[in-house]
Design a protein around this motif. Sequence first.
Motif, mmCIF file in Angstrom:
data_model
loop_
_atom_site.group_PDB
_atom_site.id
_atom_site.type_symbol
_atom_site.label_atom_id
_atom_site.label_comp_id
_atom_site.label_asym_id
_atom_site.label_seq_id
_atom_site.Cartn_x
_atom_site.Cartn_y
_atom_site.Cartn_z
ATOM 1 N N GLY A 45 -26.542 -33.294 61.964
ATOM 2 C CA GLY A 45 -26.589 -33.764 63.346
ATOM 3 C C GLY A 45 -26.973 -35.222 63.477
ATOM 4 N N ASP A 46 -27.518 -35.806 62.415
ATOM 5 C CA ASP A 46 -27.892 -37.219 62.458
ATOM 6 C C ASP A 46 -26.669 -38.116 62.572
ATOM 7 N N PHE A 47 -26.838 -39.223 63.277
ATOM 8 C CA PHE A 47 -25.842 -40.291 63.256
ATOM 9 C C PHE A 47 -26.251 -41.278 62.180
ATOM 10 N N VAL A 48 -25.285 -41.696 61.367
ATOM 11 C CA VAL A 48 -25.587 -42.590 60.253
ATOM 12 C C VAL A 48 -24.598 -43.745 60.216
ATOM 13 N N LYS A 49 -25.023 -44.799 59.543
ATOM 14 C CA LYS A 49 -24.163 -45.934 59.245
ATOM 15 C C LYS A 49 -23.897 -45.886 57.744
ATOM 16 N N PHE A 50 -22.631 -45.982 57.342
ATOM 17 C CA PHE A 50 -22.334 -45.901 55.909
ATOM 18 C C PHE A 50 -21.277 -46.923 55.500
ATOM 19 N N GLU A 51 -21.339 -47.251 54.233
ATOM 20 C CA GLU A 51 -20.407 -48.203 53.636
ATOM 21 C C GLU A 51 -19.303 -47.433 52.927
ATOM 22 N N LEU A 52 -18.072 -47.743 53.251
ATOM 23 C CA LEU A 52 -16.930 -47.043 52.671
ATOM 24 C C LEU A 52 -16.552 -47.683 51.343
ATOM 25 N N GLY A 53 -16.460 -46.832 50.297
ATOM 26 C CA GLY A 53 -16.099 -47.322 48.977
ATOM 27 C C GLY A 53 -14.739 -46.817 48.542
ATOM 28 N N GLU A 54 -14.573 -46.718 47.231
ATOM 29 C CA GLU A 54 -13.300 -46.255 46.692
ATOM 30 C C GLU A 54 -13.110 -44.760 46.966
ATOM 31 N N LYS A 55 -11.856 -44.363 47.001
ATOM 32 C CA LYS A 55 -11.480 -42.953 47.200
ATOM 33 C C LYS A 55 -12.046 -42.380 48.494
ATOM 34 N N ASP A 56 -12.257 -43.271 49.477
ATOM 35 C CA ASP A 56 -12.754 -42.850 50.786
ATOM 36 C C ASP A 56 -14.106 -42.148 50.720
ATOM 37 N N GLU A 57 -14.907 -42.490 49.709
ATOM 38 C CA GLU A 57 -16.266 -41.955 49.638
ATOM 39 C C GLU A 57 -17.235 -43.010 50.159
ATOM 40 N N GLY A 58 -18.305 -42.557 50.813
ATOM 41 C CA GLY A 58 -19.216 -43.491 51.449
ATOM 42 C C GLY A 58 -20.624 -43.441 50.882
ATOM 43 N N MET A 59 -21.372 -44.510 51.146
ATOM 44 C CA MET A 59 -22.787 -44.594 50.798
ATOM 45 C C MET A 59 -23.556 -44.830 52.096
ATOM 46 N N ILE A 60 -24.447 -43.902 52.425
ATOM 47 C CA ILE A 60 -25.206 -43.988 53.671
ATOM 48 C C ILE A 60 -26.243 -45.100 53.563
ATOM 49 N N LEU A 61 -26.218 -46.006 54.538
ATOM 50 C CA LEU A 61 -27.109 -47.158 54.547
ATOM 51 C C LEU A 61 -28.292 -46.982 55.485
ATOM 52 N N GLU A 62 -28.082 -46.212 56.562
ATOM 53 C CA GLU A 62 -29.095 -46.161 57.615
ATOM 54 C C GLU A 62 -28.926 -44.895 58.453
ATOM 55 N N VAL A 63 -30.052 -44.289 58.835
ATOM 56 C CA VAL A 63 -30.056 -43.190 59.795
ATOM 57 C C VAL A 63 -30.341 -43.792 61.163
ATOM 58 N N LEU A 64 -29.448 -43.598 62.102
ATOM 59 C CA LEU A 64 -29.586 -44.190 63.427
ATOM 60 C C LEU A 64 -30.597 -43.412 64.277
ATOM 61 N N PRO A 65 -31.157 -44.039 65.313
ATOM 62 C CA PRO A 65 -32.192 -43.381 66.128
ATOM 63 C C PRO A 65 -31.734 -42.032 66.676
ATOM 64 N N ARG A 66 -32.674 -41.086 66.700
ATOM 65 C CA ARG A 66 -32.399 -39.731 67.171
ATOM 66 C C ARG A 66 -32.866 -39.544 68.611
ATOM 67 N N LYS A 67 -32.203 -38.626 69.308
ATOM 68 C CA LYS A 67 -32.729 -38.240 70.621
ATOM 69 C C LYS A 67 -33.690 -37.058 70.494
ATOM 70 N N ASN A 68 -33.577 -36.284 69.411
ATOM 71 C CA ASN A 68 -34.529 -35.221 69.129
ATOM 72 C C ASN A 68 -34.380 -34.784 67.675
ATOM 73 N N TYR A 69 -35.380 -34.032 67.204
ATOM 74 C CA TYR A 69 -35.382 -33.570 65.814
ATOM 75 C C TYR A 69 -36.055 -32.212 65.763
ATOM 76 N N LEU A 70 -35.319 -31.210 65.350
ATOM 77 C CA LEU A 70 -35.835 -29.844 65.235
ATOM 78 C C LEU A 70 -36.334 -29.615 63.811
ATOM 79 N N MET A 71 -37.617 -29.232 63.688
ATOM 80 C CA MET A 71 -38.218 -29.094 62.357
ATOM 81 C C MET A 71 -37.713 -27.880 61.589
ATOM 82 N N ARG A 72 -37.487 -26.762 62.304
ATOM 83 C CA ARG A 72 -36.992 -25.546 61.673
ATOM 84 C C ARG A 72 -36.188 -24.757 62.679
ATOM 85 N N PRO A 73 -34.925 -24.509 62.408
ATOM 86 C CA PRO A 73 -34.112 -25.043 61.325
ATOM 87 C C PRO A 73 -33.929 -26.559 61.497
#
Length: 295
Positions: A45-73
């Motif tokens: 459910g997190d929004f993230v910023k990621f860098e696109l590499g070869e074969k359309d695979e990405g590396m996550i750089l940053e987790v963007l601000p959340r509006k809420n976070y449920l601990m369990r689940p």
Amino acid sequence: MTILEGRVLKNYNGYYYVNVPEEDKIYTCKVKGKMKKVRFSLATGDFVKFELGEKDEGMILEVLPRKNYLMRPIMANLDLFVATFACANPDFSPIIADKLIALAESADIPIIIVFNKMDIAEQGFIEKMQATYGSIGYEIFPICAATGEGVEPLREKLRGKVCAFGGPSGVGKSSTINAIDPTVALRTGDVSEKIGRGKHTTRFAELLPFDEGYIADTPGFGNLLLEGFETENVLAGFKEFANFEADCRFHPCTHTHEPGCAVKAAVESGEIMKTRHASYLEMLEEVALLNKKQW
């Protein structure tokens, strides 16, 4: 270097599957090494910023601000939490229900309550749940996932929202989602008659596209511990207390042992359900014990 933003639909074995709506495409991503050097949390459910590499695979750089976070689940950025229980088989547990409600309320996530298997409910059960939870303000949806009875109003409620189903094993979360949208085709499991609880058929949370929103099943459980909770988190799950707190003799009042407690008086008069106050006391005791162990 191409930088994209998207929503994590699931994470599994160190891989994060990120949907970029503008491209209508899901990218397989891992976490950038630099990110691993600092403390971070990354949830479905997190929004993230990621860098696109070869074969359309990405590396996550940053987790963007959340509006809420449920601990369990563990999930983030939900519009709605669907607390799901069975009318019978397995039997309804007030303490489990009240813990789930407190988890969502403390994360400021709106809640509805689904009672599945209404076809085998004891006489008066639904009316009792309406009196207990409907009177507080929670919308109740009695359904039978097996026959489809009651499913349409629930489907309408979920339309266009990012929502997660949570509840004990065996109550029919996956079956309910299948009834809402058969294309989801989640695996379902029977309740083990020997131990009286369900088999864990869902292993991880995954957001699945549903009618202009997303819907997620989450792993079931036999018990639910309140690690990371404080007293205020427990109190957040009992919003009916707020109608009486101002009249307590002492401020703050824990609504446990103090004389002149208006909340306890409301319990005695029937204005607050005794089962709810009993859950509150049990949860306070559990949180105190868990916090003591941390020291």
